[in-house]
Design a protein around this motif. Structure first.
Motif, mmCIF file in Angstrom:
data_model
loop_
_atom_site.group_PDB
_atom_site.id
_atom_site.type_symbol
_atom_site.label_atom_id
_atom_site.label_comp_id
_atom_site.label_asym_id
_atom_site.label_seq_id
_atom_site.Cartn_x
_atom_site.Cartn_y
_atom_site.Cartn_z
ATOM 1 N N HIS A 96 40.914 52.185 34.863
ATOM 2 C CA HIS A 96 41.382 53.568 35.019
ATOM 3 C C HIS A 96 42.627 53.619 35.895
ATOM 4 O O HIS A 96 43.590 54.342 35.579
ATOM 5 C CB HIS A 96 40.281 54.435 35.627
ATOM 6 C CG HIS A 96 40.561 55.902 35.557
ATOM 7 N ND1 HIS A 96 41.473 56.526 36.393
ATOM 8 C CD2 HIS A 96 40.076 56.877 34.746
ATOM 9 C CE1 HIS A 96 41.511 57.821 36.102
ATOM 10 N NE2 HIS A 96 40.687 58.052 35.104
ATOM 11 N N LEU A 97 42.645 52.866 36.980
ATOM 12 C CA LEU A 97 43.831 52.825 37.835
ATOM 13 C C LEU A 97 45.037 52.270 37.072
ATOM 14 O O LEU A 97 46.168 52.732 37.260
ATOM 15 C CB LEU A 97 43.555 51.982 39.079
ATOM 16 C CG LEU A 97 42.544 52.543 40.082
ATOM 17 C CD1 LEU A 97 42.358 51.569 41.244
ATOM 18 C CD2 LEU A 97 43.000 53.906 40.607
ATOM 19 N N TRP A 98 44.797 51.274 36.226
ATOM 20 C CA TRP A 98 45.891 50.697 35.442
ATOM 21 C C TRP A 98 46.488 51.730 34.489
ATOM 22 O O TRP A 98 47.707 51.830 34.349
ATOM 23 C CB TRP A 98 45.382 49.486 34.675
ATOM 24 C CG TRP A 98 46.462 48.753 33.948
ATOM 25 C CD1 TRP A 98 47.392 47.893 34.474
ATOM 26 C CD2 TRP A 98 46.752 48.840 32.550
ATOM 27 N NE1 TRP A 98 48.231 47.427 33.494
ATOM 28 C CE2 TRP A 98 47.873 47.990 32.302
ATOM 29 C CE3 TRP A 98 46.183 49.531 31.488
ATOM 30 C CZ2 TRP A 98 48.409 47.830 31.040
ATOM 31 C CZ3 TRP A 98 46.727 49.380 30.216
ATOM 32 C CH2 TRP A 98 47.817 48.540 30.000
ATOM 33 N N PHE A 99 45.625 52.526 33.843
ATOM 34 C CA PHE A 99 46.114 53.568 32.947
ATOM 35 C C PHE A 99 46.856 54.661 33.714
ATOM 36 O O PHE A 99 47.717 55.349 33.153
ATOM 37 C CB PHE A 99 44.961 54.173 32.147
ATOM 38 C CG PHE A 99 44.519 53.324 30.999
ATOM 39 C CD1 PHE A 99 45.369 53.066 29.928
ATOM 40 C CD2 PHE A 99 43.242 52.771 30.977
ATOM 41 C CE1 PHE A 99 44.963 52.273 28.859
ATOM 42 C CE2 PHE A 99 42.837 51.975 29.919
ATOM 43 C CZ PHE A 99 43.692 51.724 28.862
ATOM 44 N N GLY A 101 48.869 54.005 36.064
ATOM 45 C CA GLY A 101 50.180 53.470 36.371
ATOM 46 C C GLY A 101 50.281 52.707 37.676
ATOM 47 O O GLY A 101 51.385 52.433 38.154
ATOM 48 N N TRP A 102 49.126 52.352 38.272
ATOM 49 C CA TRP A 102 49.152 51.572 39.501
ATOM 50 C C TRP A 102 49.602 50.136 39.199
ATOM 51 O O TRP A 102 49.472 49.654 38.078
ATOM 52 C CB TRP A 102 47.761 51.543 40.139
ATOM 53 C CG TRP A 102 47.347 52.865 40.720
ATOM 54 C CD1 TRP A 102 47.018 53.998 40.043
ATOM 55 C CD2 TRP A 102 47.200 53.176 42.106
ATOM 56 N NE1 TRP A 102 46.667 54.996 40.897
ATOM 57 C CE2 TRP A 102 46.773 54.528 42.184
ATOM 58 C CE3 TRP A 102 47.378 52.459 43.280
ATOM 59 C CZ2 TRP A 102 46.531 55.163 43.405
ATOM 60 C CZ3 TRP A 102 47.135 53.083 44.492
ATOM 61 C CH2 TRP A 102 46.730 54.421 44.545
ATOM 62 N N HIS A 103 50.107 49.452 40.237
ATOM 63 C CA HIS A 103 50.499 48.051 40.077
ATOM 64 C C HIS A 103 49.275 47.220 39.675
ATOM 65 O O HIS A 103 48.152 47.479 40.126
ATOM 66 C CB HIS A 103 51.084 47.504 41.380
ATOM 67 C CG HIS A 103 52.394 48.124 41.754
ATOM 68 N ND1 HIS A 103 53.523 48.001 40.976
ATOM 69 C CD2 HIS A 103 52.751 48.880 42.831
ATOM 70 C CE1 HIS A 103 54.530 48.646 41.551
ATOM 71 N NE2 HIS A 103 54.085 49.190 42.678
ATOM 72 N N TRP A 104 49.517 46.202 38.851
ATOM 73 C CA TRP A 104 48.409 45.406 38.328
ATOM 74 C C TRP A 104 47.605 44.738 39.437
ATOM 75 O O TRP A 104 46.375 44.609 39.323
ATOM 76 C CB TRP A 104 48.944 44.353 37.359
ATOM 77 C CG TRP A 104 49.784 43.278 38.000
ATOM 78 C CD1 TRP A 104 51.135 43.275 38.151
ATOM 79 C CD2 TRP A 104 49.305 42.067 38.597
ATOM 80 N NE1 TRP A 104 51.552 42.145 38.804
ATOM 81 C CE2 TRP A 104 50.447 41.382 39.084
ATOM 82 C CE3 TRP A 104 48.050 41.492 38.751
ATOM 83 C CZ2 TRP A 104 50.354 40.156 39.732
ATOM 84 C CZ3 TRP A 104 47.958 40.260 39.387
ATOM 85 C CH2 TRP A 104 49.087 39.603 39.876
ATOM 86 N N TYR A 105 48.274 44.307 40.518
ATOM 87 C CA TYR A 105 47.534 43.621 41.577
ATOM 88 C C TYR A 105 46.652 44.582 42.368
ATOM 89 O O TYR A 105 45.598 44.192 42.873
ATOM 90 C CB TYR A 105 48.502 42.861 42.496
ATOM 91 C CG TYR A 105 49.635 43.680 43.058
ATOM 92 C CD1 TYR A 105 49.473 44.416 44.228
ATOM 93 C CD2 TYR A 105 50.874 43.701 42.429
ATOM 94 C CE1 TYR A 105 50.523 45.166 44.752
ATOM 95 C CE2 TYR A 105 51.921 44.438 42.941
ATOM 96 C CZ TYR A 105 51.745 45.182 44.103
ATOM 97 O OH TYR A 105 52.776 45.917 44.614
ATOM 98 N N ILE A 106 47.067 45.851 42.470
ATOM 99 C CA ILE A 106 46.206 46.851 43.106
ATOM 100 C C ILE A 106 44.979 47.103 42.236
ATOM 101 O O ILE A 106 43.847 47.182 42.728
ATOM 102 C CB ILE A 106 46.975 48.165 43.341
ATOM 103 C CG1 ILE A 106 48.128 47.954 44.328
ATOM 104 C CG2 ILE A 106 46.028 49.252 43.843
ATOM 105 C CD1 ILE A 106 47.691 47.640 45.737
#
Length: 252
Positions: A96-99, A101-106
């Motif tokens: 959900h965070l990736w969708f 737009g958060w950085h992948w490492y976060i």
């Protein structure tokens, strides 16, 4: 506390006298946790129903022999299912965070902390408070998952963020409350109330962020995703607890 369960465990313990004290205690704890998990999965609450379930199991003496020769298979099963259930939560929230737009490492760090530390940690530790009443179990779960969620505080680009610990506490609350069936209206209300609480803390109490209406659906959808993942993880645990190798007499 079930007298039938205590009696069954006492008979199993008597058959484990040739086993070291430390291993005997470990086996009994794992057996008790599995039986309580299965009773919860089957909706068993009364003494008579618990006694009926235990009569379906293998004779205590025979079960003691199998446990003594099992080389920790029961503990391994609980560990692997705890890992699988925890990662359902981690993958759902990290995705959900990736969708968003958060950085992948976060996203990866959040998924690992939420799935491994909070989710798996909760499932592995829960056997220690299963005998408490429902509200006491919920309180313990919230406290334990708050501590387990400390790694979540570091899943930001700006150092430690203590409000992330609330997500761990919320996860513990959901996991414990959804270990049994919940009314639909309560299920729908939980992410709404937690979303309102987080905005109150972040914007009103701490003043860390400025309130914008467009943030509401993002926060609400994240908390709803967390709720759905908790329900899926709990369902997985119930199914695996009901199907594990504690065979009935007919199967034996």
């Amino acid at each position: 506390m079930s007298r039938a369960l205590d009696g069954y465990l006492s008979q199993v313990a008597a058959g484990l006298r040739g086993v070291s004290r430390r291993r005997r205690l470990m086996l009994l704890r794992e057996l008790e946790a599995h039986l309580l998990d299965e009773a919860e999965a089957r909706g068993i609450q009364g003494e008579a129903a618990m006694s009926t379930m235990l009569h379906e199991k293998e004779r205590p003496g025979l079960l003691a022999e199998e446990l003594a020769a099992g080389e920790g298979q029961d503990a391994n099963h609980r560990g692997s299912t705890a890992l699988a259930a925890g990662m359902i939560i981690g993958l759902a929230t990290g995705s959900h965070l990736w969708f968003e737009g958060w950085h992948w490492y976060i996203c990866l760090a959040f998924a690992a902390a939420q799935g491994l530390a909070v989710g798996t940690g909760y499932f592995w530790a829960r056997r220690h408070w299963l005998r408490l009443d429902p509200w006491a179990r919920t309180a313990v779960a919230v406290m334990i998952t708050s501590l387990l969620s400390i790694p979540l505080g570091f899943t930001t680009a700006h150092g430690f963020k203590p409000t992330r610990l609330f997500y761990g506490a919320y996860t513990g609350f959901l996991l414990e409350r959804h270990s049994q069936e919940r009314p639909l209206w309560q299920t729908l209300l939980e992410p709404v109330l937690f979303t309102a609480f987080m905005f109150f803390v972040e914007t009103g109490f701490l003043g860390r962020i400025r309130f914008h209406w467009w943030q509401v659906p993002l926060e609400l959808s994240f908390n709803a995703t967390l709720l759905i993942s908790v329900m899926l993880a709990s369902r997985l645990r119930r199914v695996l607890a009901e199907r594990w190798v504690l065979m009935t007499q007919e199967q034996g």
